[in-house]
Scaffold this motif. Structure first.
Motif, PDB file in Angstrom:
ATOM      1  N   PHE A 192       7.573   3.309 -18.633  1.00  0.00           N
ATOM      2  CA  PHE A 192       6.552   2.886 -19.594  1.00  0.00           C
ATOM      3  C   PHE A 192       6.820   1.446 -20.045  1.00  0.00           C
ATOM      4  CE2 PHE A 192       7.592   7.448 -20.259  1.00  0.00           C
ATOM      5  CZ  PHE A 192       6.511   7.947 -19.557  1.00  0.00           C
TER       6      PHE A 192
ATOM      7  N   ALA B 253      -1.437   1.829 -18.718  1.00  0.00           N
ATOM      8  CA  ALA B 253      -0.207   2.465 -18.241  1.00  0.00           C
ATOM      9  C   ALA B 253       0.450   3.250 -19.383  1.00  0.00           C
ATOM     10  CB  ALA B 253       0.723   1.398 -17.688  1.00  0.00           C
ATOM     11  N   GLN B 254       1.298   2.575 -20.157  1.00  0.00           N
ATOM     12  CA  GLN B 254       2.013   3.251 -21.250  1.00  0.00           C
ATOM     13  C   GLN B 254       1.004   3.983 -22.147  1.00  0.00           C
ATOM     14  OE1 GLN B 254       4.093   0.523 -23.843  1.00  0.00           O
ATOM     15  NE2 GLN B 254       5.695   2.021 -24.280  1.00  0.00           N
ATOM     16  N   GLY B 255       1.406   5.188 -22.601  1.00  0.00           N
ATOM     17  CA  GLY B 255       0.469   6.017 -23.361  1.00  0.00           C
ATOM     18  C   GLY B 255       0.377   5.636 -24.818  1.00  0.00           C
TER      19      GLY B 255
ATOM     20  N   TYR C   2       8.024  14.947 -18.642  1.00  0.00           N
ATOM     21  CA  TYR C   2       8.229  13.757 -19.466  1.00  0.00           C
ATOM     22  C   TYR C   2       9.674  13.287 -19.290  1.00  0.00           C
ATOM     23  CZ  TYR C   2       8.060  10.603 -23.432  1.00  0.00           C
ATOM     24  OH  TYR C   2       8.106   9.485 -24.220  1.00  0.00           O
TER      25      TYR C   2
ATOM     26  N   ASN D  10       2.070  15.941 -20.033  1.00  0.00           N
ATOM     27  CA  ASN D  10       2.221  14.556 -19.602  1.00  0.00           C
ATOM     28  C   ASN D  10       3.087  14.584 -18.342  1.00  0.00           C
ATOM     29  OD1 ASN D  10       2.576  11.819 -19.397  1.00  0.00           O
ATOM     30  ND2 ASN D  10       3.773  11.583 -21.273  1.00  0.00           N
TER      31      ASN D  10
ATOM     32  N   TYR E 252       0.563  16.429 -27.799  1.00  0.00           N
ATOM     33  CA  TYR E 252      -0.868  16.090 -27.663  1.00  0.00           C
ATOM     34  C   TYR E 252      -1.747  17.132 -28.355  1.00  0.00           C
ATOM     35  CZ  TYR E 252       1.062  12.541 -24.768  1.00  0.00           C
ATOM     36  OH  TYR E 252       1.807  11.467 -24.353  1.00  0.00           O
TER      37      TYR E 252
ATOM     38  N   LYS F  83       0.419  10.579 -31.986  1.00  0.00           N
ATOM     39  CA  LYS F  83      -0.643  10.948 -31.031  1.00  0.00           C
ATOM     40  C   LYS F  83      -1.909  11.373 -31.768  1.00  0.00           C
ATOM     41  CE  LYS F  83       2.735  11.051 -28.060  1.00  0.00           C
ATOM     42  NZ  LYS F  83       3.041   9.918 -27.252  1.00  0.00           N
TER      43      LYS F  83
ATOM     44  N   PHE G 206      -4.391  11.506 -20.607  1.00  0.00           N
ATOM     45  CA  PHE G 206      -4.038  10.892 -19.324  1.00  0.00           C
ATOM     46  C   PHE G 206      -4.853  11.521 -18.197  1.00  0.00           C
ATOM     47  CE2 PHE G 206       0.129  10.809 -21.684  1.00  0.00           C
ATOM     48  CZ  PHE G 206       0.114   9.447 -21.939  1.00  0.00           C
TER      49      PHE G 206
ATOM     50  N   ARG H 188      -1.107   7.472 -13.010  1.00  0.00           N
ATOM     51  CA  ARG H 188      -1.631   7.996 -14.273  1.00  0.00           C
ATOM     52  C   ARG H 188      -2.348   6.885 -15.031  1.00  0.00           C
ATOM     53  NH1 ARG H 188       2.273   9.165 -19.286  1.00  0.00           N
ATOM     54  NH2 ARG H 188       1.609   7.027 -19.678  1.00  0.00           N
TER      55      ARG H 188
END
Ligand code: PMP
Ligand code: GLN
Length: 404
Positions: A19, A35-37, A124, A179, A210, A241, A328, A377
């Protein structure tokens, strides 16, 4: 002067997370970062006001070690309302620096050298290194293969877990919405898992950061709400989140009292307590109607964003099945490029201006599964214009390959 010799690395296989790596590459090359969530949406205005107010009202010293009492009370009430599960706010709920810090503390508290820990695969990236540091050994329970994820068990394949279980198995870690794949829990999956674990001495971690982001009418299921699982389970959640505020790093864990006592022994020396005014602001905001509305709409808003992205990709060579939950979306690019996902993700960032996350870092390093990955992703927790820009770039990539 003598300088100390570096000891062997405790985590020789670990580098900088994918990430951080992809976000850095995106910014170096001015690429669009899906990219990074993290959302590029703003936290609710009333929440920001509540946090600012908490600073002005003087909540600027250490929060209680277990977390702001009002915030723990809200979490307790939420589990009753959403899952019919009771957790004592004083003795069974702990707040930490994001779900990450509590996952880490709980693993250190429960895993001993030689213990086996089963994680789903892909998983993860935090779990395996934290287990290694505790001296534990990882076994990976593969999820059904892409692109159509989610067999009847959804984010869990209980049969695969059953086959991996041994006398040494101490802990199973599940995650949904998952994830990176977006798979959700199903009642069937949780029931069967309860059956698999029923005779074991094994704890369950359910990473549910999530939360209620389940799409297409799927129910918001939690291991907390399963009577056959609750007593052996630690459930992890994250306000980052839920409220578009990943940088605030406030998360929680619910666990039976005797487990909570042990994990707090680590938590109190690791983070001790975190973000007092943020916790206070959250506690004041979450009890308002505005917050209930925000949480109710969270799933549907992300579902719409997922649909916007996927509609935009219709007619391209990307293979996908819509994410069942979370924010995602996985895209299989194997019809366009036969190279590995890390190489492709790097090249698309530099050459085509879009940064994504390859899936292989969620798998065992160097494994066949990791080497065979041809999926990326995309984080769709973004404003519509960012999603449209992502579509444009992905369509241009599709055209680029087709015209070669
Ligand atoms: N678990 C999963 C599955 C995640 O995707 C994340 C994302 N950051 C975390 C845990 C950690 O959450 P937090 O940011 O609250 O530490
Ligand atoms: N959970 C986030 C993701 O999956 C990343 C968090 C981090 O950067 N450590 O993208």
């Amino acid at each position: 002067m003598k300088t100390p010799t570096l000891p062997p690395s405790k985590l020789p296989e670990v580098g900088t997370t994918i990430f951080t790596t992809m976000s850095a590459l995106a910014s170096e090359h001015g690429a669009l970062n899906v990219a990074q969530g993290f959302p590029d949406l703003s936290p609710p205005t009333n929440l920001k006001e509540a946090v600012k107010r908490a600073i002005d009202e003087g909540y600027n010293q250490y929060a209680p070690m277990a977390g702001d009492p009002g915030l723990r009370a809200w979490i307790s009430e939420m589990y009753i309302q959403a899952h019919g599960a009771f957790y004592n706010a004083d003795s069974e709920i702990t707040i930490g620096a994001g779900a990450s810090s509590l996952l880490f503390a709980a693993i250190q508290a429960l895993v001993f050298p030689g213990d086996e820990v089963i994680i789903v695969d892909p998983a993860y990236d935090l779990y395996a290194p934290a287990v290694h540091l505790a001296g534990g050994v990882i076994a990976r329970a593969a999820l059904p293969q892409p692109p159509n994820l989610g067999g009847p068990g959804g984010a869990i394949d209980p049969e695969v877990i059953r086959n991996l279980m041994s006398d040494k198995t101490k802990l199973v870690i599940i995650n949904a919405p998952h994830n990176p794949t977006g798979a959700c829990f199903t009642s069937e999956g949780l029931n069967e898992l309860a059956d698999v674990l029923s005779e074991s001495n094994c704890f369950l971690f359910s990473d549910e950061v999530y939360g209620p982001m389940n799409h297409d009418g799927r129910p918001f299921l939690s291991a907390a709400g399963h009577p056959g699982l609750k007593n052996r389970t630690l459930v992890f959640g994250s306000f980052g989140k839920l409220l578009h505020a990943t940088g605030w790093k406030i998360g929680w864990v619910t666990a039976p009292e005797e487990i909570t006592r042990e994990l707090r022994k680590i938590h109190q020396y690791d983070v001790f307590s975190t973000g007092a005014p943020i916790q206070r602001g959250l506690a004041q905001y979450l009890i308002t109607d505005d917050a209930s509305k925000h949480l109710r709409e969270l799933g549907p808003i992300y579902e719409k964003k997922r649909d916007r992205l996927l509609k935009g990709l219709e007619g391209t060579a990307f293979i996908f099945s819509p994410a069942e939950g979370g924010y995602f979306q996985i895209l299989d690019y194997s019809k366009l490029d036969s190279r590995g996902d890390i190489e492709v993700a790097r090249e698309w960032t530099i050459k085509h201006g879009i940064a994504t996350i390859p899936i292989s870092p969620f798998r065992k390093r160097g494994s066949q599964e990791a080497k065979a990955e041809k999926r990326l992703r995309i984080c769709f927790a973004k404003g519509d214009s960012t999603i449209d820009e992502a579509i444009e770039k992905l369509r241009a990539i599709d055209m680029y390959y087709k015209s070669r």
